[in-house]
Design a protein around this motif. Structure first.
Motif, PDB file in Angstrom:
ATOM      1  N   GLY A   1       0.829  -1.206   0.000  1.00 31.66           N
ATOM      2  CA  GLY A   1       0.000   0.000   0.000  1.00 31.66           C
ATOM      3  C   GLY A   1       0.853   1.241   0.000  1.00 31.66           C
ATOM      4  O   GLY A   1       0.629   2.178  -0.772  1.00 31.66           O
ATOM      5  N   VAL A   2       1.871   1.241   0.854  1.00 32.50           N
ATOM      6  CA  VAL A   2       2.773   2.389   0.910  1.00 32.50           C
ATOM      7  C   VAL A   2       3.454   2.583  -0.447  1.00 32.50           C
ATOM      8  O   VAL A   2       3.499   3.687  -0.995  1.00 32.50           O
TER       9      VAL A   2
ATOM     10  N   LEU B   1       0.992   3.954  -3.008  1.00 31.66           N
ATOM     11  CA  LEU B   1       0.651   5.350  -2.728  1.00 31.66           C
ATOM     12  C   LEU B   1       1.779   6.283  -3.125  1.00 31.66           C
ATOM     13  O   LEU B   1       1.546   7.385  -3.618  1.00 31.66           O
ATOM     14  N   MET B   2       2.993   5.853  -2.903  1.00 29.07           N
ATOM     15  CA  MET B   2       4.105   6.735  -3.234  1.00 29.07           C
ATOM     16  C   MET B   2       4.372   6.753  -4.730  1.00 29.07           C
ATOM     17  O   MET B   2       4.908   7.720  -5.253  1.00 29.07           O
TER      18      MET B   2
ATOM     19  N   MET C   1       2.019   6.527  -7.106  1.00 31.16           N
ATOM     20  CA  MET C   1       0.961   7.241  -7.797  1.00 31.16           C
ATOM     21  C   MET C   1       1.355   8.694  -7.882  1.00 31.16           C
ATOM     22  O   MET C   1       1.224   9.426  -6.911  1.00 31.16           O
ATOM     23  N   ARG C   2       1.862   9.115  -9.010  1.00 22.28           N
ATOM     24  CA  ARG C   2       2.392  10.470  -9.015  1.00 22.28           C
ATOM     25  C   ARG C   2       1.303  11.499  -9.203  1.00 22.28           C
ATOM     26  O   ARG C   2       1.202  12.451  -8.470  1.00 22.28           O
ATOM     27  N   ARG C   3       0.523  11.298 -10.205  1.00 22.61           N
ATOM     28  CA  ARG C   3      -0.474  12.314 -10.495  1.00 22.61           C
ATOM     29  C   ARG C   3      -1.852  11.730 -10.392  1.00 22.61           C
ATOM     30  O   ARG C   3      -2.108  10.623 -10.824  1.00 22.61           O
ATOM     31  N   ILE C   4      -2.711  12.509  -9.846  1.00 17.61           N
ATOM     32  CA  ILE C   4      -4.075  12.026  -9.650  1.00 17.61           C
ATOM     33  C   ILE C   4      -5.022  12.994 -10.322  1.00 17.61           C
ATOM     34  O   ILE C   4      -4.844  14.215 -10.244  1.00 17.61           O
TER      35      ILE C   4
ATOM     36  N   ALA D   1       9.140  15.661  -4.374  1.00 21.39           N
ATOM     37  CA  ALA D   1       9.516  15.089  -3.099  1.00 21.39           C
ATOM     38  C   ALA D   1       8.796  13.781  -2.850  1.00 21.39           C
ATOM     39  O   ALA D   1       9.342  12.865  -2.251  1.00 21.39           O
ATOM     40  N   ALA D   2       7.564  13.698  -3.353  1.00 20.30           N
ATOM     41  CA  ALA D   2       6.809  12.476  -3.164  1.00 20.30           C
ATOM     42  C   ALA D   2       7.562  11.289  -3.741  1.00 20.30           C
ATOM     43  O   ALA D   2       7.636  10.232  -3.132  1.00 20.30           O
TER      44      ALA D   2
ATOM     45  N   ASN E   1      10.584  10.420  -1.698  1.00 24.24           N
ATOM     46  CA  ASN E   1      10.186   9.724  -0.485  1.00 24.24           C
ATOM     47  C   ASN E   1       9.842   8.278  -0.775  1.00 24.24           C
ATOM     48  O   ASN E   1      10.178   7.396  -0.009  1.00 24.24           O
TER      49      ASN E   1
END
Lengths: 827, 130
Positions: free
Chosen positions: A755-756, A759-760, A762-765, A800-801, A804
């Motif tokens: 999941g982490v 989530l990390m 997925m750059r653009r939503i 940064a996302a 990370n």
């Protein structure tokens, strides 16, 4: 009989296949099944009328003592013949009517299922079996009314019918259960002889009201009459079959079936005569308000249902004779007239009387069949309807104290019926063609005029030669209701008597209405009457449903505000109230009396844990909070170490360190934790939080006052080395005794890591898709890219996302591996 | 000593629940961390405390003679610590991810899934037959 019922259901199952094989002939092929059943029941007729009822029982759920029992007496025979006979014609008719529909297969499945259910209903002897079929007819009726499910009117009408008849069904079930408690049997045939017991029972009034609720809803008696005209939203074959000839008579049928059990009392007579008579009179005149052929027919159907109910209420030999006669009369002409309306609609594109006229040359065969039925409906000699009307008047004349009132109401209602019959069966064909039809009017195909002609023809034949049915079918039906044989003799000509005079008055009023109909239909009195009694109950029902939905919505919204903080607050408060309440009322709680040994460094560590937690609560800077957290976490680890849990301490140290790193990495990209909240909400939350904390402590105290059962731990210790070859008992528990749990834990961690990772990555939503229009962002505006994608205005945050993701992710499985190998290495 | 730790655990619960009720999502995350410790400490205390004797069978023996720390709560807590960490990591990333999209860590503004203004199913104009 079981075979007859099952064969119809079987036909329903294969119907789509038949339709696929031959769309044109499907109706004819499928009609052979109800025809076969019809022939079967005809062959039983001689036996039933001469030797008495047939009873048949097949084990079904022996464990619940529930057999499939069927009972064929005169009453069920009459209805079974109507169901299968008219059913045959309707199946043929539907083949023509829905020839161009893509959903003919679905239609036949529903129609034949209904037919099977209806047949089961009239034949059932066991009250539970009866109820199952009763509900099945409600369900299939719901599907059939809503057959044009993409139209809102259809859906609304279907819902209305389902709610009304479904609610009535529940009442009926309760009534049948009470009836079982009084009689001790589920079988109708055994109940029939126990009328005295039931009537004298204290439960009688309850049973009567519940059964009446079921019957009145199903048969659309006032004040439930509104669903039936609405049900005309279904395809015409459905209206012809369910909503005139068969299903709506299920209510009358159950009343007739119950007549020997519940009937004969003052309550029975008053209720049925009052409701039936009022429904009859009211809906007969309501029919005149409409110009839609189907609406006129629908209201005259409720009129007849009211009449039948009223006659059952009167309950004399003549009244029951009139009731069974009129049941047959009505089924014959109403089925035919609905098909006539369907033909006109189908071949001209309209069924509005204002647009119809002059169809005699275009549709001659339909006209002949329809006119025969209409004349029967109007009760014009020599048609069967005339006999039905005469015998009704006879019954009314000898109805005892109510006689004058009943006769007057019957005359007025029948006068309206005369006019309605002529309006439907005559008016569309005479006069001039009024306007351009959407289709060129032409004669319907054989499949569609067969029904009206057969039924209309039967109406004439029986009228001319009533001996065809009176001594056999009708007489035994009457005997089925009254439970004693009577002579039933029908004839066209009785000489000049009061009934004939009443008939003449009826004709006079009826023809007058027919000629003055257009003015009457538009008159203000009629409009007000229609709105008050025709529309208002239906509107009131819709209003009720609406208010129900709205109030439940309000209640839901009061709890589900969409703010999870509110949910948490409710849960916490609920915990305080319930657990706290339980603690208060639990009398024999004992409290630990002594503190035990306390060493100063232990107490110091405990104090440090508390202080760090309070510091974390008070902190207005995120890094102060993180530091406080870590101090608390390490203190807990030291406590573990002091109290003989080195494994826990090890794990806590590692996890605490990882948590620290993780928090620092992530929090650096997030805003600070300060934020003003009003003092009221802070105090409220603090009170609740301290309350739950106090409850936890209290429960812990209470638990500590009981001696601990260490037998499980003892077992683990005894077997750890000998069975599992491990000396570290905690690790043996994790990897051996409870190894599957540990595997579950690893899976949970893997899911979290995945999941982490996702989530990390997925750059653009696409923002609108996620948040819709509900996004608040007064802090920083969201910039929408040219291609519709959005990125935060703080562009470096996006970058940064990703960084990370690369950094945080490797930490994750490290945590997972931490747990497992640590355990295994020492075991 | 058990009683003291029961009070400590209760205090941690209170601190955690207070934080869980805050609008700031980061405070919520801190509340989750404290909650983990509170629960673990409670389980640990409920298993009773035994000083300095870990549940490890001494070398050369098959069973432990005399008193030893209760291994059962320890096994439970070991699992719980690791799971709490997984939960924390996931929650934290969720908060972060949400922030990159909505630019807020205010819990009361995150109402997209349950908007205050609903689509009202009943507002459609009722049409009645005839």
């Amino acid at each position: 009989m079981l075979l007859a019922v099952l064969s119809v259901f079987a036909a329903a199952a294969v119907a789509p296949l038949v339709v696929r094989l031959s769309r044109k002939a499907a109706g004819w092929i499928l009609a052979t099944v109800p025809l076969g059943a019809f022939v079967f029941f005809i062959r039983q007729a001689g036996h039933v009328t001469h030797d008495g009822p047939l009873r048949e029982s097949t084990p079904w759920f022996p464990a619940y003592d529930l057999p499939l029992t069927f009972y064929l007496d005169g009453l069920s025979l009459l209805f079974a013949l109507l169901v299968t006979g008219i059913g045959t014609l309707i199946v043929v008719y539907a083949g023509g009517y829905l020839k161009h529909s893509d959903e003919l297969g679905r239609f036949y499945v529903q129609l034949l299922s209904f037919m099977g259910a209806m047949l089961g209903l009239v034949l059932a002897d066991n009250a539970i079996v009866f109820f199952i079929f009763f509900e099945l007819t409600s369900l299939t009726s719901y599907l059939l009314i809503g057959f044009y499910h993409n139209e809102e009117d259809s859906r609304q009408a279907a819902r209305k019918a389902l709610v009304v008849t479904g609610a009535g069904g529940l009442a009926l079930m309760a009534g049948l259960i009470l009836l079982y408690q009084v009689t001790g049997t589920w079988e109708f045939s055994e109940m029939l002889a126990m009328g005295d017991t039931v009537v004298q029972s204290p439960l009688y009034v309850g049973i009567f009201i519940l059964v009446c609720a079921g019957a009145f809803t199903k048969s659309a008696q006032f004040p439930f009459h509104f669903w039936l005209p609405a049900a005309m939203a279904g395809p015409t074959p459905v209206s012809a079959y369910l909503h005139s000839a068969t299903m709506v008579k299920a209510g009358v049928f159950i009343l007739a079936r119950m007549h020997p059990v519940l009937g004969g009392t003052e309550l029975w007579t008053t209720t049925l005569v009052a409701f039936g008579g009022f429904t009859m009179l009211m809906t007969a005149w309501l029919a005149l308000r409409y110009t839609d052929l189907k609406q006129i027919l629908a209201y005259t159907t409720t009129m007849v249902l009211g009449l039948l109910t009223m006659l059952l209420g009167v309950g004399t030999e003549e009244a029951i004779a009139a009731m069974v006669t009129f049941t047959l009369v009505h089924a014959l002409y109403k089925g035919a007239l609905f098909m006539l309306a369907g033909n006109i609609d189908h071949e001209t594109g309209t069924r509005d009387l204002k647009e119809l006229g002059g169809l005699r040359s275009a549709m001659p065969i339909t006209m002949i069949g329809g006119l025969a039925a209409a004349l029967s409906m109007s009760g014009i000699p020599p048609f069967f309807g005339f006999i039905g009307k005469e015998i009704t008047y006879e019954a009314a004349l000898h109805a005892g104290g109510w006689s004058t009132l009943i006769l007057g109401a019957s005359v007025l209602a029948n006068a309206a019926l005369v006019a309605s019959g002529l309006l439907v069966g005559l008016k569309p064909f005479i006069g001039e063609i009024k306007g351009a039809f959407t289709r060129e009017p032409h004669e319907a195909p054989l499949s569609m005029y067969l029904g009206p002609c057969v039924l209309g023809g039967l109406g004439l034949a029986i009228g001319l030669y009533p001996a065809f049915v009176d001594h056999s079918l009708l007489q035994s039906a009457q005997a089925g209701i009254l439970q004693e044989p009577h002579e039933l003799h029908l004839a066209l000509w009785h000489g000049v008597n009061p009934a004939l005079i009443a008939s003449l008055i009826t004709f006079a009023i009826g023809f007058a209405i027919y000629y003055g109909w257009e003015r009457l239909q538009k008159s203000a009195v009629m409009g007000g009457f229609g709105r008050a009694l025709g529309d208002a109950p239906g509107d009131g029902f819709e209003r009720l449903l609406y208010e129900l939905g709205r109030s439940s919505h309000t209640i839901t919204r009061a709890f589900q505000t969409g703010q999870f903080r509110r949910y948490l607050l409710l849960i916490f408060t609920g915990t305080i109230v319930m657990v706290g309440g339980a603690l208060l009322f639990e009398a024999n709680l004992s409290w630990p009396s002594e503190l035990g040994e306390v060493r100063y460094y232990e107490a110091a560590l405990a104090g440090l844990v508390v202080l760090s937690a309070l510091a974390a609560v008070r902190a207005n800077d995120r890094f102060v909070a993180i530091l406080a957290l870590s101090i608390g976490g390490y203190s807990v680890a030291l406590l573990y170490l002091l109290f003989g849990a080195p494994d826990l301490a090890m794990t806590q140290f590692s996890v605490e360190t990882l948590t620290l790193i993780l928090l620092v990495i992530v929090l650096i990209h997030l805003p600070n934790i300060d934020g003003y909240e009003p003092i009221t909400s802070r105090v409220r939350d603090a009170v609740v939080a301290v309350g739950v904390g106090a409850i936890v402590t209290t429960v812990a105290f209470a638990a500590l006052s009981f001696p601990l059962d260490r037998s499980v731990s003892e077992f683990m210790m005894q077997n750890s080395y000998t069975e599992a070859q491990g000396s570290n008992i905690v690790n043996v528990i994790l990897v051996d005794f409870r190894g599957l749990d540990t595997m579950g834990e690893i899976i949970v961690l893997t899911m979290a890591a995945l999941g982490v990772f996702v989530l990390m990555r997925m750059r653009r939503i696409r923002l609108p898709e996620i948040l819709g229009t509900r996004l608040h962002s007064d802090d920083e505006p969201i910039r929408v890219d040219g291609d519709g994608e959005t990125v935060p205005a703080g562009a470096e945050a996006g970058g940064a996302a990703d960084q990370n993701g690369a950094e945080v992710h490797p930490d994750e499985p490290a945590g997972a591996e931490e747990a497992a190998p640590d355990d295994q290495s020492t075991s | 000593m058990e009683l003291i730790l029961a009070v400590v655990s209760g205090t941690l619960f209170a601190a955690s629940f207070y934080l869980l009720l805050r609008r700031n999502l980061l405070r919520f995350v801190i509340g989750i961390i404290i909650l983990g410790n509170a629960v673990n400490l409670l389980i640990f205390t409920m298993g009773r405390l035994t000083r300095e004797v870990p549940p490890v069978i001494p070398y050369g023996q098959k069973v432990i003679e005399g008193a030893y720390a209760n291994p059962l709560p320890q096994a439970l807590i070991l699992t719980a610590i690791v799971i709490s960490f997984g939960l924390l990591a996931f929650t934290l990333v969720l908060v972060y991810r949400n922030y990159t999209v909505s630019r807020t860590i205010d819990a009361d503004r995150l109402t997209a899934s349950e908007p205050e203004q609903d689509v009202d199913l009943h507002t459609q104009k009722k049409r009645l037959p005839a």
